[in-house]
Design an enzyme around this catalytic site. Structure first.
Site, mmCIF file in Angstrom:
data_model
loop_
_atom_site.group_PDB
_atom_site.id
_atom_site.type_symbol
_atom_site.label_atom_id
_atom_site.label_comp_id
_atom_site.label_asym_id
_atom_site.label_seq_id
_atom_site.Cartn_x
_atom_site.Cartn_y
_atom_site.Cartn_z
ATOM 1 N N SER A 170 -26.725 16.452 -22.960
ATOM 2 C CA SER A 170 -27.436 16.607 -21.695
ATOM 3 C C SER A 170 -28.163 15.356 -21.237
ATOM 4 C CB SER A 170 -28.408 17.782 -21.788
ATOM 5 O OG SER A 170 -29.236 17.654 -22.914
ATOM 6 N N HIS A 198 -23.291 21.802 -19.766
ATOM 7 C CA HIS A 198 -22.991 20.836 -18.702
ATOM 8 C C HIS A 198 -21.501 20.661 -18.435
ATOM 9 C CE1 HIS A 198 -27.152 19.489 -18.307
ATOM 10 N NE2 HIS A 198 -27.224 19.638 -19.613
ATOM 11 N N LYS A 229 -26.372 25.661 -14.289
ATOM 12 C CA LYS A 229 -26.071 24.277 -13.928
ATOM 13 C C LYS A 229 -24.983 24.250 -12.855
ATOM 14 C CE LYS A 229 -28.684 22.798 -17.672
ATOM 15 N NZ LYS A 229 -28.894 22.843 -19.099
#
Ligand SMILES: *Cc1c(COP(=O)(O)O)cnc(C)c1O
Length: 390
Positions: A170, A198, A229
């Protein structure tokens, strides 16, 4: 004992003395957002807003209880099916957040007498999940198969063994060597868990993530992700075999004892998965924009590592330099300074993230702002001298 406010303000002052105190940034949205994890630009997308509103009208604002009591809604089951589909697994299970997914699944899978082999740059929620598990936790050097292998040499002394990694890291934006880790999993009779917070919606031919990109879906035992996300909503999930999910429904405490996700967030996530499936060009635009921004930042002398994700760390070493730059760039671009303990000592950085919905002009304007800021602070030479990497 001293008054709570006296004790705590002393602790805050200690942090301030180390220049590590944190406070909330302004709640206003920057005009151009290069600081969020909304990679596909879906958090304000009309289709998601419409789907969330529809879910609200049908199911109400709250899900009223844990899934095992009163909170199980058809929209949760529909979303779990869609998540299992995109991840190519038999089943999936929603959690209130990604953080809670990790805290639930890791202690459910490993405990006393078991070994967890964990990348040193894994996300805080994996670290906390390890702590809660009471398993023996051994940390390997970042993305180093050799280091992981030397820990696994001891594997026979333990009952179960779980290899744990972020899919996309991240704060660095690099991708785990999942093919190599899958080979270690096979060789050492371990289970492999990948936190693809992610990567989900971003990487791979269908947007399934880093596991799809590496072509190892059948050898990743536990796929974790978040809806918060690229999918523009909130909530976490685990995808895997039907048996894994049935087991977690019984044994993952953060699932059992927490209220089911809100209908609106599940509705929005379903709409986001539909967009991921139907609009592959969003991923292409995201990846083009990431390449364009990396090149732009390099062209003004910033130390930008190669990468293929939308996370671009600008490692400047000094926390003080980073916070001065961030004060300048945050109001316009939402770019945050990241310091220890979020990242290792001496690797303070600005974390820039790009979106599929940015225009070239917007990306040019952030590069220009970096250039101006470096000059204004007299930092150009600092960066060019390579002092940047502490
Ligand atoms: C953001 C993040 C999480 C936590 O997910 P939330 O849904 O925000 O709780 C977990 N792992 C990684 C790698 C993350 O970046």
């Amino acid at each position: 004992m001293a008054d709570i406010n006296v004790v705590l303000s002393g602790a805050i002052r200690d942090r301030q003395a180390l220049e590590l105190a944190r406070s909330l940034p302004p709640s206003s949205r920057p005009p151009i957002d290069l600081g969020s994890n909304d990679y596909l630009g879906l958090a304000r997308d009309g289709a998601l807003i419409e789907a969330a509103s529809r879910a609200l009208r049908i199911h109400g604002t709250g899900s009223t209880g844990a899934r095992l009591i009163s909170g199980n809604l058809s929209i949760h089951e529909e979303l779990e099916k869609a998540l299992a589909d995109i991840k190519s697994t038999a089943a999936a299970l929603l959690f209130p957040s990604g953080y809670q997914a990790a805290l639930g699944v890791i202690p459910a899978l490993a405990g006393g007498g078991d070994l967890i082999v964990s990348d040193e740059l894994n996300h805080a929620c994996l670290i906390d999940g390890c702590r809660m598990s009471r398993a023996t936790v051994r940390v390997y050097s970042h993305n180093s198969l050799e280091s992981a292998r030397s820990i696994l040499a001891d594997r026979r002394r333990f009952r179960r063994c779980l290899i744990l990694t972020d899919g996309v890291f991240s704060m660095d934006g690099d991708i785990a060597d999942l093919e190599g880790l899958a080979a270690l999993r096979d060789e050492f009779d371990a289970w492999l868990m990948v936190d693809d917070a992610h990567g989900t919606g971003v990487l791979g031919a269908t947007g399934a993530g880093s596991v799809e990109l590496a072509g190892v879906a059948s050898r990743v035992d536990v796929q974790m992700g978040t809806l918060s996300k690229a999918l523009g909503s909130s909530g976490g999930f685990i995808a895997g075999s039907r048996v894994l999910i049935d087991y977690l429904i019984n044994d993952a405490r953060s699932f059992v004892y927490s209220t089911a996700p809100s209908p609106a967030s599940s509705g929005a996530a379903l709409a986001a998965l539909e967009i991921v499936r139907r609009e592959p060009d969003r991923r292409q635009r995201l990846s083009d924009n990431a390449a364009y921004l990396r090149n732009g930042l390099r062209s003004i002398g910033l130390p930008i590592a190669a990468g293929q994700t939308p996370i671009i760390p600008i490692v400047l070493g000094s926390g003080e330099v980073v916070m001065r730059m961030a004060a300048e760039l945050q109001p316009r671009f939402g770019i945050a300074g990241i310091r220890p303990p979020t990242v290792p000592q001496g690797s303070s950085r600005l974390r820039v993230t790009v979106k599929a919905t940015h225009t070239r002009e917007q990306i040019d304007s952030v590069v220009e702002a970096f250039d101006v800021t470096l000059r204004r602070f007299g930092l150009r030479q600092y960066v060019l001298d390579g002092m940047a990497i502490a």
